[in-house]
Enzyme design. Structure first.
Site, mmCIF file in Angstrom:
data_model
loop_
_atom_site.group_PDB
_atom_site.id
_atom_site.type_symbol
_atom_site.label_atom_id
_atom_site.label_comp_id
_atom_site.label_asym_id
_atom_site.label_seq_id
_atom_site.Cartn_x
_atom_site.Cartn_y
_atom_site.Cartn_z
ATOM 1 C CG HIS A 184 -2.010 -1.024 1.046
ATOM 2 N ND1 HIS A 184 -2.225 -2.025 1.954
ATOM 3 C CD2 HIS A 184 -2.897 -1.210 0.056
ATOM 4 C CE1 HIS A 184 -3.217 -2.778 1.530
ATOM 5 N NE2 HIS A 184 -3.646 -2.316 0.383
ATOM 6 C CD GLU A 426 -25.339 7.955 -22.632
ATOM 7 O OE1 GLU A 426 -24.260 7.428 -22.346
ATOM 8 O OE2 GLU A 426 -26.056 8.520 -21.797
ATOM 9 C CG ASP A 450 -22.749 3.727 -22.591
ATOM 10 O OD1 ASP A 450 -22.251 2.574 -22.571
ATOM 11 O OD2 ASP A 450 -23.175 4.293 -21.572
ATOM 12 C CB CYS A 497 -18.312 14.107 -21.672
ATOM 13 S SG CYS A 497 -19.903 13.289 -21.779
#
Lengths: 556, 90
Positions: A184, A426, A450, A497
């Site tokens: 981590h 989309e 999409d 976008c």
């Protein structure tokens, strides 16, 4: 004389600075002859304090939009874990002093994990060790942070995740004896953009304090007291990296444009209000997509109007006089929310999602629209609807907006009744109906991921159809072109976008199609801006023609 | 007793956020729930706690067996099944 030490992994980047040995200031002394009751009370108080500290670190990370926040929540759970509590309680009841009881149980827990035949899990033993450190730290009470000189390279045995995020921002880098490539500590260093090398072994702990150290996170090496040649090579590399960054950042305050001056706005996609600052630092001229899902995920009840209002206003603070496109809730049956159950669907991507979910739950949509209208009173907020397929869906949303505005007006609450209401493009249906939609919508924004999936009828997550899902397919580009023509005809702005806008080559072709605005991840803006500035309008149009498959030189 | 065998498909397995959701779900019910990682035969059947999840090392693709007993055993198994099958909402 210079010497090179190798680590097992690191966080990318080069750093040069004086070595600073970092030591954990944990000095626990149990009170002599402490009663069992007193020891257990101290233990529980320490558990409580450590869990609290870890949970507030989680909140801090979350507010900064960092994924690693969950790690601190998981550690907080370990601090309060039953195995730990029972183990320590048993030893204390047997008469062992608290500190050594905690150390013994943590060691047993670590050993249980370290026995697994799995490298990844063996590294998780470090999580348990970190929990032990946090508990002992809580037992000692509040501590003043250690002084670390600016520009120093921190040298440590190991750092817990909490200690890593607590290092001052002016640290140039760090090197640890312990830790592995998936630890981590490395992940946190990466998200902070700090170079680091881990898993070097104890040799690193024996280097003299103040000696010059050259840290190379990509090669996972640490050079102690580098010679002239090594320094020169490193400085050249640092200078080259900086020059690229400087050149791109020099364009920061200029608007996006082509070489011959044609303007194309570069906006940023963000998922949390805290990312707005990052967007501004990278030179975004507006927010082209503010996803609101973060407000709705990981909780049992939907966020109320006030919570949403506060989140939307927070972005206005960073972009006071710039457009901020906020997308209404966009979830579907592939990841339903506890308070928004969606019956199992054979085909969630063709099911209840985006605006369709809002239409089934107008109560939730009303709350969100009210919060948006109130925030729009203070800045240039545009409302964007996801998954629109028909003009009737847009009409429904507009009626909802009018209702919300009327209710706010009746209650005498400050709001803007008519912010721009636009739609995502989309679905192929929205493209085909774009001429009608453009008369009703204030703006279009292409959701290229999409749109490609629905146009090509290919699931973009399909494991063996990856070559069929292509955002450079001419069919997808002709869809974008049709939508752009409809927008131009109706004189409304059109942007994008989806991820396509952040790819420099695609960005040029999108500019060539006449898009007004490209919205992308903030870090993509400088490179796209530079690329556009080197391209003429004629070249961009030629690139667009190629993407549309209008010449022999196809995109393949 | 209610029992179910599930395959964990999310990338990090039962660690970090998924582990947190898993433990929180179990805590929300009254039944006692145990878990065994069938893909690691050397591990034991253990009560669901944060540490025990770490200890049995459930990775992507592993099969786990959950057993619940108590008044709401069917409900807790249903909730955990949903969590696993929906990839912890990721």
């Amino acid at each position: 004389m210079s010497m090179v030490l190798r680590g097992t992994g690191g966080a990318s980047g080069l750093a040069l600075g004086p070595a600073h040995h970092w030591k954990r200031a944990v000095t626990v002394a149990d009170p002599p002859d402490e009663s069992v009751e007193a020891a257990l009370a101290r233990f529980h108080a320490a558990q409580h304090a450590a869990a609290h500290r870890l949970r507030s670190l989680a909140e801090r990370q979350r507010a900064a939009g960092l994924r690693e926040a969950d790690l601190f929540d998981a550690q907080a759970m370990l601090v309060e874990d039953e195995t730990l509590t029972e183990g320590v309680t048993t030893l204390v009841l047997e008469g062992q002093p608290l500190t050594s009881a905690i150390q013994a149980v943590v060691a047993q827990m670590q050993a249980a994990i370290a026995n697994l035949d799995d490298d990844y899990l063996r590294e998780r033993a470090a999580d348990i060790a970190a929990v032990g450190v946090e508990l002992l730290r809580a037992l000692t009470g509040e501590q003043t942070p250690l002084f670390i000189p600016p520009g120093a390279i921190v040298i440590a045995d190991d750092l817990t995740p909490a200690e890593t995020v607590d290092l001052p921002l002016h640290v140039a880098g760090f090197a640890t004896a312990g830790g592995g490539p998936t630890s981590h500590t490395v992940i946190l260093a990466r998200s902070r953009g700090v170079p680091a090398v881990v898993g070097i072994g104890d040799a690193i702990l024996r280097i003299p304090a103040g000696v010059n150290v050259l840290l190379d996170g990509d090669a996972a090496t640490v050079m102690i007291d580098p010679d002239e040649d090594a320094l020169q090579a490193a400085q050249d590399r640092m200078a080259a990296l900086q020059a690229i960054r400087r050149r791109q950042m020099a364009l920061r305050d200029q608007p996006g444009r082509l070489r011959d001056g044609r303007h194309i706005a570069l906006w940023a996609n963000i998922g949390r209000p805290a990312e707005a600052r990052l967007a501004r630092e990278y030179g975004a001229e507006g927010i082209g997509l503010f996803r609101t899902e973060f407000l709705f995920l990981d909780r049992e009840t939907p966020p109320d109007e006030e919570e949403q209002y506060v989140a939307y206003r927070a972005v206005i603070t960073e972009f006071p006089d710039r457009p901020i496109v906020i997308r209404t809730l966009d979830v579907g049956g592939d990841k339903p929310l506890p308070y928004l159950p969606i019956a199992a669907e054979a085909n969630p991507f063709l099911g209840i999602r985006g605006i369709r979910l809002s239409m089934q739950r107008p109560d939730l949509f009303q709350v969100q629209v009210r919060a948006l209208l109130r925030a729009a009173f203070h800045g240039d907020i545009w409302i964007m609807l996801p998954m629109i397929a028909t003009p009737s869906e847009l009409a429904w949303a507009r009626a909802q907006m009018l209702d919300a505005a009327a209710a706010l007006a009746a209650a005498g609450i400050d709001h803007r009744p008519d912010p721009p209401l636009g739609i995502m493009i989309e679905t192929p249906a929205a493209v085909v109906m774009a001429d009608q939609l453009a008369r009703e919508a204030a703006f279009f924004s292409i959701g290229s991921n999409d749109l490609a999936q629905y146009t090509l009828a290919v699931d973009r997550g399909h494991p063996t159809l990856t070559t069929h899902y292509r955002t450079d397919d001419p069919a997808v580009w002709r869809m974008i072109d049709l939508a752009a023509r409809a927008a131009r005809q109706a004189s409304i702005p059109i942007g994008i976008c989806g991820e396509l806008g952040g790819e420099p080559e695609a960005a040029v072709a999108l500019a060539g199609l006449g898009l007004d605005e490209l919205s992308m991840a903030p870090a993509r803006i400088p490179v796209v801006k530079e690329h556009l500035a080197q391209t003429s309008w004629a070249e961009a149009q030629a690139a667009a023609a190629r993407m549309l498959g209008e010449s022999q030189r196809s995109s393949q | 007793m209610t029992e179910v065998i599930l395959t964990v498909t999310n990338p990090v397995g039962l660690h970090a956020r998924p582990a947190k959701l898993f433990v929180e779900t179990v805590r929300a019910y009254k039944s006692t729930v145990t878990i065994q990682n069938l893909s690691r035969p050397q591990t034991k059947e253990l009560p669901v706690t944060a540490f025990n999840l770490l200890q049995i090392g459930v990775r992507q693709g592993h099969q786990i067996r959950l057993r619940a007993s108590g008044e709401d055993e069917a409900e807790v198994i249903a909730a955990l099944t949903k969590l696993v099958e929906e990839n912890f909402g990721e």
